[in-house]
Design an enzyme around this catalytic site. Structure first.
Site, PDB file in Angstrom:
ATOM      1  N   ARG A  12       0.838  -1.205   0.000  1.00  0.00           N
ATOM      2  CA  ARG A  12       0.000   0.000   0.000  1.00  0.00           C
ATOM      3  C   ARG A  12       0.870   1.250   0.000  1.00  0.00           C
ATOM      4  O   ARG A  12       2.035   1.216   0.389  1.00  0.00           O
ATOM      5  CB  ARG A  12      -0.902   0.013   1.245  1.00  0.00           C
ATOM      6  N   CYS A  13       0.263   2.347  -0.405  1.00  0.00           N
ATOM      7  CA  CYS A  13       0.918   3.652  -0.448  1.00  0.00           C
ATOM      8  C   CYS A  13       1.542   3.952   0.913  1.00  0.00           C
ATOM      9  O   CYS A  13       0.915   3.687   1.940  1.00  0.00           O
ATOM     10  CB  CYS A  13      -0.129   4.698  -0.805  1.00  0.00           C
ATOM     11  N   PRO A  14       2.745   4.441   0.946  1.00  0.00           N
ATOM     12  CA  PRO A  14       3.631   4.928  -0.115  1.00  0.00           C
ATOM     13  C   PRO A  14       4.668   3.906  -0.579  1.00  0.00           C
ATOM     14  O   PRO A  14       5.554   4.244  -1.350  1.00  0.00           O
ATOM     15  CB  PRO A  14       4.336   6.104   0.550  1.00  0.00           C
ATOM     16  N   ASP A  39      -2.039  -1.459  -5.592  1.00  0.00           N
ATOM     17  CA  ASP A  39      -2.538  -0.262  -4.915  1.00  0.00           C
ATOM     18  C   ASP A  39      -3.080   0.723  -5.950  1.00  0.00           C
ATOM     19  O   ASP A  39      -2.343   1.173  -6.817  1.00  0.00           O
ATOM     20  CB  ASP A  39      -1.421   0.389  -4.105  1.00  0.00           C
TER      21      ASP A  39
END
Length: 80
Positions: A12-14, A39
């Site tokens: 997932r981000c980042p 993502d």
């Protein structure tokens, strides 16, 4: 010219953008990095990262299950 595959599915981000930046550093001009992500924010984050580095990017696949980017390492003029 070499092509390296980077599997970032499930991250997932980042993390996808950070790991893509790290994977680009050792590449030589003309080398390609194929990045696989799940993502949905990566369609924003990775192109923004590549704008910063000055490399070239295209989205080669986009579905609900995954996004595939093909990044070509350039001289990185925008990185200065």
């Amino acid at each position: 010219m070499n092509r390296t595959k980077l599997d970032l599915t499930g991250l997932r981000c980042p993390l996808p953008a950070l790991k893509t930046r790290k994977a680009l550093k050792p590449l030589r001009t003309g080398d390609q990095l194929e990045v696989h992500c799940t993502d949905p924010l990566s369609v924003i984050d990775i192109p923004n990262l590549i704008r910063e580095t000055g490399d070239k990017v295209e989205i080669t696949e986009r579905s609900e299950q995954r996004i595939v980017f093909l990044i070509e390492k350039t001289n990185g003029a925008a990185e200065a």
